[in-house]
Scaffold this motif. Structure first.
Motif, PDB file in Angstrom:
ATOM      1  N   GLU A 117       0.990  -1.259  -0.088  1.00 56.61           N
ATOM      2  CA  GLU A 117       0.074  -0.044   0.113  1.00 56.61           C
ATOM      3  C   GLU A 117       0.772   1.166  -0.052  1.00 56.61           C
ATOM      4  O   GLU A 117       2.012   1.086   0.128  1.00 56.61           O
ATOM      5  CB  GLU A 117      -0.886  -0.228   1.148  1.00 56.61           C
ATOM      6  CG  GLU A 117      -1.992  -1.410   1.020  1.00 56.61           C
ATOM      7  CD  GLU A 117      -3.042  -1.031   2.287  1.00 56.61           C
ATOM      8  OE1 GLU A 117      -2.759  -0.218   3.283  1.00 56.61           O
ATOM      9  OE2 GLU A 117      -3.681  -1.750   2.352  1.00 56.61           O
ATOM     10  N   GLY A 118       0.290   2.410  -0.308  1.00 54.86           N
ATOM     11  CA  GLY A 118       0.853   3.861  -0.182  1.00 54.86           C
ATOM     12  C   GLY A 118       1.422   4.211   1.022  1.00 54.86           C
ATOM     13  O   GLY A 118       1.290   3.515   2.215  1.00 54.86           O
ATOM     14  N   SER A 178       8.713  10.846  -4.592  1.00 51.74           N
ATOM     15  CA  SER A 178       7.802  10.074  -4.775  1.00 51.74           C
ATOM     16  C   SER A 178       7.943   8.812  -3.953  1.00 51.74           C
ATOM     17  O   SER A 178       9.073   8.530  -3.278  1.00 51.74           O
ATOM     18  CB  SER A 178       8.054   9.554  -6.374  1.00 51.74           C
ATOM     19  OG  SER A 178       9.334   8.820  -6.365  1.00 51.74           O
ATOM     20  N   ASP A 180       6.447   4.511  -3.554  1.00 52.18           N
ATOM     21  CA  ASP A 180       5.724   3.373  -3.463  1.00 52.18           C
ATOM     22  C   ASP A 180       6.497   2.416  -2.513  1.00 52.18           C
ATOM     23  O   ASP A 180       7.685   2.488  -2.025  1.00 52.18           O
ATOM     24  CB  ASP A 180       5.986   2.758  -4.833  1.00 52.18           C
ATOM     25  CG  ASP A 180       7.261   2.468  -5.377  1.00 52.18           C
ATOM     26  OD1 ASP A 180       7.562   1.329  -5.136  1.00 52.18           O
ATOM     27  OD2 ASP A 180       7.949   3.209  -5.883  1.00 52.18           O
ATOM     28  N   ARG A 182       7.513  -0.662  -2.531  1.00 51.96           N
ATOM     29  CA  ARG A 182       8.655  -1.657  -3.270  1.00 51.96           C
ATOM     30  C   ARG A 182       9.903  -0.683  -2.948  1.00 51.96           C
ATOM     31  O   ARG A 182      10.959  -1.307  -2.671  1.00 51.96           O
ATOM     32  CB  ARG A 182       8.331  -2.119  -4.792  1.00 51.96           C
ATOM     33  CG  ARG A 182       9.560  -2.922  -4.924  1.00 51.96           C
ATOM     34  CD  ARG A 182       8.902  -3.432  -6.440  1.00 51.96           C
ATOM     35  NE  ARG A 182      10.094  -4.457  -7.062  1.00 51.96           N
ATOM     36  CZ  ARG A 182      11.093  -4.033  -7.684  1.00 51.96           C
ATOM     37  NH1 ARG A 182      11.353  -2.722  -8.151  1.00 51.96           N
ATOM     38  NH2 ARG A 182      12.057  -4.855  -8.067  1.00 51.96           N
ATOM     39  N   THR A 183      10.028   0.528  -3.505  1.00 53.10           N
ATOM     40  CA  THR A 183      11.028   1.325  -3.466  1.00 53.10           C
ATOM     41  C   THR A 183      11.257   1.694  -1.900  1.00 53.10           C
ATOM     42  O   THR A 183      12.590   1.565  -1.508  1.00 53.10           O
ATOM     43  CB  THR A 183      10.742   2.734  -3.992  1.00 53.10           C
ATOM     44  OG1 THR A 183      10.483   2.587  -5.399  1.00 53.10           O
ATOM     45  CG2 THR A 183      11.936   3.760  -3.958  1.00 53.10           C
TER      46      THR A 183
END
Length: 343
Positions: A117-118, A178, A180, A182-183
């Motif tokens: 999720e974010g 930015s 996410d 995964r990052t």
């Protein structure tokens, strides 16, 4: 890799070891998974251990605490209940430990959960999963270093993804440009290693280990898949019901992961840069060698079978850019802002 038979031979020496009589350990994130497995082995296989167990719910941990008491009646178990994604709470817990102890031999950290999720910011302005992987763990290290440096065999272990470091943007260490999930996971891995490098250099009497555990059957993947939403529900359900059970047949058990965790916590295979004379850990079984460090003395990057991981090109590049210092300065700034928001 280190064979499980050698690990068991090493761990079997603990009961008769004066060096590890009455050891004091702090476990963060040990009410499930690899941390729990290691905690069980630590209590079971050492003499008169004292374990501080930091978690969100003492009530939920009661069955575990009962099991630990049964496994070793000479052990002392202290459950510290709090929400550790908040730096303010980490400081309070560490103050409680420092008020009771004059040394800590082991800090073992594995808190967190999988999510795609974010950003999910806490009241301190930190993404909660990212805080648990990075800022919480480093705050425990920072606060408890004086007690660790008072131990003859101090060790700090973070279970995350050692050896999987990658290139990161040193101008956006908080992922404000930015974000996410995964990052963020990749970023916390690389930042952990770079921060540990800074700490290993400035605190050479302490050994630091950053481990990638590989695939361990902790139940984390099914929980992640079960939380899927929208168009991902059907494929996630299929994977959870039919693929994961097959993969689990090949996965490491939590029990073995715990045995390996105890080995990392006590073996002479992982000495600090400057070890106390004759005090680097349990003697090595025949055929087991001292682990290769990460090219920074006292810091070890390990794979799932406790093999030394090679330095990745991304990590080498970041070192050349002064990444360790930049990451540590960023962590200090993040803590300061978070604590200001806590009041």
């Amino acid at each position: 890799m280190v064979n499980i038979k050698d690990i068991r031979a090493s761990n079997a020496q603990l009961k008769g070891s004066k060096e590890f009589s009455t050891p004091v350990a702090v476990f963060v994130g040990a009410t499930s998974g690899i941390g729990m497995g290691t905690l069980k082995q630590f209590v079971k296989q050492t003499t008169s251990p004292k374990a501080y167990i930091v978690g969100r719910s003492k009530g939920a941990a009661t069955p575990l605490l009962d099991e630990l008491k049964t496994s070793n009646g000479s052990g002392t178990l202290i459950f510290l209940e709090t929400e550790i994604s908040l730096m303010k709470n980490v400081d309070q817990i560490c103050d409680e430990i420092k008020a009771q102890e004059n040394k800590v031999d082991l800090l073992f950290m594995s808190p967190g959960y999988l999510t795609f999720e974010g950003r999910n910011d806490s009241s301190e302005g930190l993404d909660i999963p990212h805080a648990l992987r990075l800022y919480t763990r480093l705050r425990f290290v920072h606060n408890l270093l004086p007690l660790l440096e008072s131990s003859s065999t101090p060790r700090v272990i973070s279970i995350l993804a050692g050896g999987k470091e990658s290139s990161i943007d040193l101008t956006d260490l908080e992922l404000r440009k930015s974000f996410d999930a995964r990052t963020a996971m990749k970023l916390s891995t690389t930042q952990t290693t770079l921060a540990f490098e800074e700490l290993a250099n400035s605190h050479p009497s302490v050994a630091f280990i950053h481990k990638y555990p590989g695939f361990v059957n902790t139940g984390a993947v099914p929980r992640l898949l079960k939380a899927s939403k929208g168009i991902w529900i059907v494929p996630a359900t299929f994977i959870r019901l039919f693929v994961v059970p097959v993969l689990n047949l090949l996965a490491m058990t939590v029990d073995e992961a715990g045995e390996r965790g105890l080995f990392l916590s006590t073996s002479a295979a992982f000495p600090p840069a400057e070890a106390t004379a004759g005090m680097s850990g349990v003697p090595l079984p025949t055929g087991v060698e001292v682990a290769k460090d990460s090219e920074v003395k006292g810091l070890y990057l390990l794979g799932g079978n406790d093999e030394s991981a090679a330095v990745t090109p991304g990590l080498a590049e970041l070192r050349a850019q002064g990444g360790s210092k930049l990451v540590w300065e960023s962590v200090l700034a993040v803590w300061e802002r978070a604590l200001q928001r806590s009041g």
